[in-house]
Design a protein around this motif. Structure first.
Motif, PDB file in Angstrom:
ATOM      1  N   THR A 227       0.866  -1.184   0.000  1.00  0.00           N
ATOM      2  CA  THR A 227       0.000   0.000   0.000  1.00  0.00           C
ATOM      3  C   THR A 227       0.899   1.230   0.000  1.00  0.00           C
ATOM      4  N   LEU A 228       0.350   2.344  -0.406  1.00  0.00           N
ATOM      5  CA  LEU A 228       1.147   3.561  -0.456  1.00  0.00           C
ATOM      6  C   LEU A 228       1.636   3.958   0.931  1.00  0.00           C
ATOM      7  N   SER A 229       0.797   3.785   1.937  1.00  0.00           N
ATOM      8  CA  SER A 229       1.211   4.151   3.298  1.00  0.00           C
ATOM      9  C   SER A 229       2.394   3.293   3.759  1.00  0.00           C
ATOM     10  N   GLU A 230       2.392   2.000   3.381  1.00  0.00           N
ATOM     11  CA  GLU A 230       3.534   1.144   3.715  1.00  0.00           C
ATOM     12  C   GLU A 230       4.791   1.616   2.985  1.00  0.00           C
ATOM     13  N   LEU A 231       4.605   1.999   1.732  1.00  0.00           N
ATOM     14  CA  LEU A 231       5.731   2.485   0.944  1.00  0.00           C
ATOM     15  C   LEU A 231       6.307   3.759   1.561  1.00  0.00           C
ATOM     16  N   GLU A 232       5.424   4.653   1.997  1.00  0.00           N
ATOM     17  CA  GLU A 232       5.889   5.906   2.600  1.00  0.00           C
ATOM     18  C   GLU A 232       6.632   5.659   3.908  1.00  0.00           C
ATOM     19  N   ARG A 233       6.185   4.687   4.683  1.00  0.00           N
ATOM     20  CA  ARG A 233       6.885   4.382   5.938  1.00  0.00           C
ATOM     21  C   ARG A 233       8.291   3.855   5.653  1.00  0.00           C
ATOM     22  N   ARG A 234       8.405   3.030   4.619  1.00  0.00           N
ATOM     23  CA  ARG A 234       9.735   2.550   4.228  1.00  0.00           C
ATOM     24  C   ARG A 234      10.633   3.728   3.830  1.00  0.00           C
ATOM     25  N   GLY A 235      10.067   4.632   3.034  1.00  0.00           N
ATOM     26  CA  GLY A 235      10.829   5.786   2.586  1.00  0.00           C
ATOM     27  C   GLY A 235      11.232   6.699   3.723  1.00  0.00           C
ATOM     28  N   GLU A 236      10.337   6.847   4.698  1.00  0.00           N
ATOM     29  CA  GLU A 236      10.643   7.691   5.863  1.00  0.00           C
ATOM     30  C   GLU A 236      11.821   7.123   6.636  1.00  0.00           C
ATOM     31  N   ALA A 237      11.846   5.794   6.782  1.00  0.00           N
ATOM     32  CA  ALA A 237      12.968   5.157   7.492  1.00  0.00           C
ATOM     33  C   ALA A 237      14.271   5.351   6.722  1.00  0.00           C
ATOM     34  N   LEU A 238      14.213   5.212   5.407  1.00  0.00           N
ATOM     35  CA  LEU A 238      15.413   5.413   4.586  1.00  0.00           C
ATOM     36  C   LEU A 238      15.889   6.858   4.661  1.00  0.00           C
ATOM     37  N   ASP A 239      14.951   7.794   4.756  1.00  0.00           N
ATOM     38  CA  ASP A 239      15.289   9.216   4.856  1.00  0.00           C
ATOM     39  C   ASP A 239      16.013   9.505   6.164  1.00  0.00           C
ATOM     40  N   ARG A 240      15.566   8.845   7.238  1.00  0.00           N
ATOM     41  CA  ARG A 240      16.227   9.046   8.536  1.00  0.00           C
ATOM     42  C   ARG A 240      17.642   8.464   8.514  1.00  0.00           C
ATOM     43  N   GLU A 241      17.788   7.318   7.872  1.00  0.00           N
ATOM     44  CA  GLU A 241      19.103   6.669   7.812  1.00  0.00           C
ATOM     45  C   GLU A 241      20.099   7.485   6.999  1.00  0.00           C
ATOM     46  N   ASP A 242      19.622   8.101   5.928  1.00  0.00           N
ATOM     47  CA  ASP A 242      20.514   8.852   5.040  1.00  0.00           C
ATOM     48  C   ASP A 242      19.781  10.093   4.534  1.00  0.00           C
ATOM     49  N   PRO A 243      19.846  11.189   5.303  1.00  0.00           N
ATOM     50  CA  PRO A 243      19.079  12.398   4.967  1.00  0.00           C
ATOM     51  C   PRO A 243      19.442  13.050   3.632  1.00  0.00           C
ATOM     52  N   GLU A 244      20.585  12.696   3.053  1.00  0.00           N
ATOM     53  CA  GLU A 244      20.989  13.297   1.782  1.00  0.00           C
ATOM     54  C   GLU A 244      20.709  12.395   0.581  1.00  0.00           C
ATOM     55  N   ALA A 245      20.134  11.226   0.819  1.00  0.00           N
ATOM     56  CA  ALA A 245      19.928  10.255  -0.265  1.00  0.00           C
ATOM     57  C   ALA A 245      19.021  10.814  -1.357  1.00  0.00           C
ATOM     58  N   TYR A 246      17.938  11.459  -0.934  1.00  0.00           N
ATOM     59  CA  TYR A 246      16.993  11.971  -1.931  1.00  0.00           C
ATOM     60  C   TYR A 246      17.647  13.050  -2.793  1.00  0.00           C
ATOM     61  N   GLU A 247      18.409  13.955  -2.161  1.00  0.00           N
ATOM     62  CA  GLU A 247      19.051  15.028  -2.929  1.00  0.00           C
ATOM     63  C   GLU A 247      20.062  14.467  -3.929  1.00  0.00           C
ATOM     64  N   ARG A 248      20.742  13.380  -3.555  1.00  0.00           N
ATOM     65  CA  ARG A 248      21.694  12.763  -4.489  1.00  0.00           C
ATOM     66  C   ARG A 248      20.957  12.224  -5.715  1.00  0.00           C
ATOM     67  N   LEU A 249      19.827  11.583  -5.459  1.00  0.00           N
ATOM     68  CA  LEU A 249      19.034  11.058  -6.570  1.00  0.00           C
ATOM     69  C   LEU A 249      18.515  12.194  -7.448  1.00  0.00           C
ATOM     70  N   LEU A 250      17.997  13.240  -6.782  1.00  0.00           N
ATOM     71  CA  LEU A 250      17.411  14.361  -7.509  1.00  0.00           C
ATOM     72  C   LEU A 250      18.451  15.094  -8.350  1.00  0.00           C
ATOM     73  N   SER A 251      19.674  15.163  -7.844  1.00  0.00           N
ATOM     74  CA  SER A 251      20.729  15.905  -8.539  1.00  0.00           C
ATOM     75  C   SER A 251      21.092  15.273  -9.877  1.00  0.00           C
ATOM     76  N   GLN A 252      20.703  14.024 -10.087  1.00  0.00           N
ATOM     77  CA  GLN A 252      21.046  13.336 -11.329  1.00  0.00           C
ATOM     78  C   GLN A 252      19.999  13.545 -12.428  1.00  0.00           C
TER      79      GLN A 252
END
Length: 613
Positions: free
Chosen positions: A167-192
């Protein structure tokens, strides 16, 4: 708009600037960050409108994007969405694009075999599905698709029992945990993500054959955002009601435009709720299609003419005054003082109710998708509700539109900044600019047929006036030749006939025949009301009425009146009534409600033959 957007710095609550690239996620996220509106995105849950702030929207995009990356979605991978309009559609869209992945939108009304075809042809790895109703319709196509690795449902209770789908809510919870583990991960992806990256493959609904996947880059969309922003007055204080499918190029592009300009967007998931939502949201700008205006107009006229005595006379007089006032204004002619005074009275007594019906704050509609008759444009203009007609295609994004201060009724406006338009010798409209598609997915030959020397051959026939306004005549392939050698543009004739309150749908026919005719699906309530005094029983079935000579004569009289100003060979000489609506499920309409004329000819061939004796 600032040339930077803000990102979260590792381990801190502060933000640091990231350069703004001309990509959709960079533009949308920068705008949400800048305006910081508490009601950036809105939706109705039960009886209450809920708000999502721009900053919360950014967080949800981050989390979905990171979770998709965690599932293995990489640059170039295709991810599909089949859903009605709702915030989750746009969250998912921008999250996919943040990964350099490709969004493949699917219409909720798409035929099951085409759903399977689109999923397999695009090679979609994952599919987002809104809820039970959509899944029930699409399931056979989804289950038959070979490329899919997983499903993600927007509604938590929609997941089939025993399914491994997320479900989308499950997906968002996974993403939130990944964001906490590596706060710059999204910006690295976006920069490409780069402007020339493929952003989406949108399958044309196609009136013939299998749909083709139109490839559009981030740059195509961003150039449209820039051009439309420069051409139309759009304010950060504006609000819009989104009702056209986001799977359609028009609404999706406008969503990006609204994001960039800080417009609050409210989602309406169904046309059935539109009247209610208009009064609740009270939008100031809005996109729509001619079918909406036709329905609204017929409803207003039916209500106004059903009144008695003085009220009916005032209504009918107001329509006539408004039409004359609008025509003179459109033609840049002097308005007589008496007419101006009459218009003020009509506005106060009649047209004020029209404005209230669309929320009372609307500055303008932008209309696309099909021709809109001048009569309807004049009626709404007189009511103080300007309709700015525009033109575009899946392959070109939005090409042109009228402007609030330069609205030429009957035209589709002036091309937006950066877009060139010219007319070929045979009348075909050609378009050139960064808005034009990269090509058809896996169809280089088909691409070469429509893009020549940098010009896209639209298949539409039209003209440009001296001021640069573009006028559409018809689709080139829809033009047909009568047996006398004369060519007829059916859409032009159909737009006139649709002005009748007795007409719901119409298809003009006559290829290789001696005169022009029409197949008409009536507005049944209006036709039954007209038939009351003729002896046709109120309990007669639609099939019985469609064959009744009196009913046919009533509709024929309306059609004759509405087409009287056309050239003799264009006038509709005979009509036949169809008992059932033309539909997507019936195969007569595409998901974008375009008529499949070949299917009509085949399905109703015997009836057409009868029209010609």
């Amino acid at each position: 708009m600032s040339a930077v957007m803000m990102s979260k710095k590792a381990g801190e609550g502060t933000v640091e600037p990231v350069s703004l690239r001309e990509t959709i996620p960079h533009y949308c996220l920068a705008a949400f960050q800048k305006f910081g509106k508490p009601d950036a995105i809105n939706y109705k849950s039960g009886k209450v409108w809920q708000n999502i702030s721009g900053l919360d929207f950014i967080q949800r995009i981050r989390h979905v994007s990171l979770a998709l990356s965690g599932l293995g979605v990489r640059a170039g991978d295709r991810v599909a969405i089949i859903s009605e309009n709702r915030p989750e559609w746009s969250i998912t869209d921008i999250a996919i694009l943040s990964l350099r992945a490709v969004n493949v939108p699917i219409y909720t009304t798409q035929a099951v075999d085409q759903i399977e075809y689109i999923l397999d042809d695009s090679g979609a790895r994952f599919l987002f599905v809104s809820g039970k109703k959509i899944y029930k319709h699409a399931a056979p196509g989804i289950e038959a698709a070979k490329s899919l690795e997983g499903l993600i449902f927007f509604d938590p209770d929609s997941r089939p029992e025993g399914s491994s789908a997320l479900t989308l809510s499950e997906l968002e919870r996974r993403g939130e945990a990944l964001d906490r583990e590596d706060p710059e991960a999204y910006e690295r992806l976006l920069s490409q993500v780069a402007p020339d990256d493929l952003a989406t493959i949108i399958y044309t609904s196609g009136t013939t054959g299998e749909p083709k996947g139109v490839m559009l880059s981030h740059a195509s969309f961003v150039s449209n955002v820039q051009g439309i922003t420069a051409g139309l007055e759009i304010r950060s204080t504006d609000s819009s009601l989104s009702v056209l499918p986001l799977s359609h190029i028009f609404e999706r592009t406008c969503f990006y435009v609204f994001c960039w300009n800080g417009v609050s967007v409210s989602y309406s998931s169904s046309f059935d709720q539109l009247a209610e939502h208009l009064n609740e949201v009270r939008p100031t700008i809005m996109t729509a299609v001619p079918r909406l205006f036709e329905k609204v107009y017929h409803k207003i006229v039916k209500k106004g003419t059903s009144q008695e005595g003085l009220k009916k006379k005032i209504f009918e007089r107001s329509l006539e005054v408004g039409r004359r006032y609008a025509e003179l204004t459109d033609q840049r002619k002097r308005i007589p003082i008496t007419l101006a005074l009459q218009q003020q009275i009509a506005s106060r007594l009649v047209f004020s109710k029209w404005r209230a019906g669309v929320g009372g704050r609307l500055r303008y509609f932008v209309s696309g998708g099909a021709p809109l008759s001048s009569a309807l444009s004049y009626a709404f203009f007189a009511a103080g509700i300007p309709i700015l007609q525009g033109f575009g295609m899946t392959e070109t994004c939005v090409v042109s539109a009228n402007r609030p201060d330069n609205n030429q009724v009957g035209s589709v406006g002036i091309p937006f900044e950066g877009i060139d338009v010219k007319i070929a010798e045979d009348g075909e409209i050609l378009v050139r600019g960064p808005n034009v598609m990269m090509g058809y997915y896996k169809h280089p030959e088909a691409t070469a047929e429509v893009i020549k020397d940098g010009w896209f051959y639209t298949g539409d026939v039209g003209k440009l006036d001296e001021e640069g306004h573009l006028y559409l005549t018809d689709r080139k392939k829809d033009l047909f030749k009568l047996s006398n050698g004369k060519y007829v543009a059916p859409q032009q004739v159909e737009s006139l006939i649709k002005q009748s309150s007795l007409v719901n749908q119409v298809v003009v026919v006559g290829s290789s025949r001696k005169f022009t005719a029409a197949l008409i699906v009536p507005e049944w309530d209006a036709l039954r009301a007209e038939l009351k005094t003729t002896g046709v029983t109120a309990t007669a079935t639609r099939l019985e009425i469609s064959r009744d000579p009196v009913a046919i004569k009533l509709v024929q009289r309306e059609v004759t009146m509405l087409t009287r100003d056309l050239a003799d060979y264009e006038r509709v000489r005979k009509v036949a009534l169809l008992p059932d609506e033309l539909s997507i499920d019936g195969g007569e309409l595409t998901p974008t409600l375009k008529v499949k004329r070949r299917v009509i000819d085949e399905k109703h061939g015997q009836l057409i033959d009868e029209l010609y004796g």
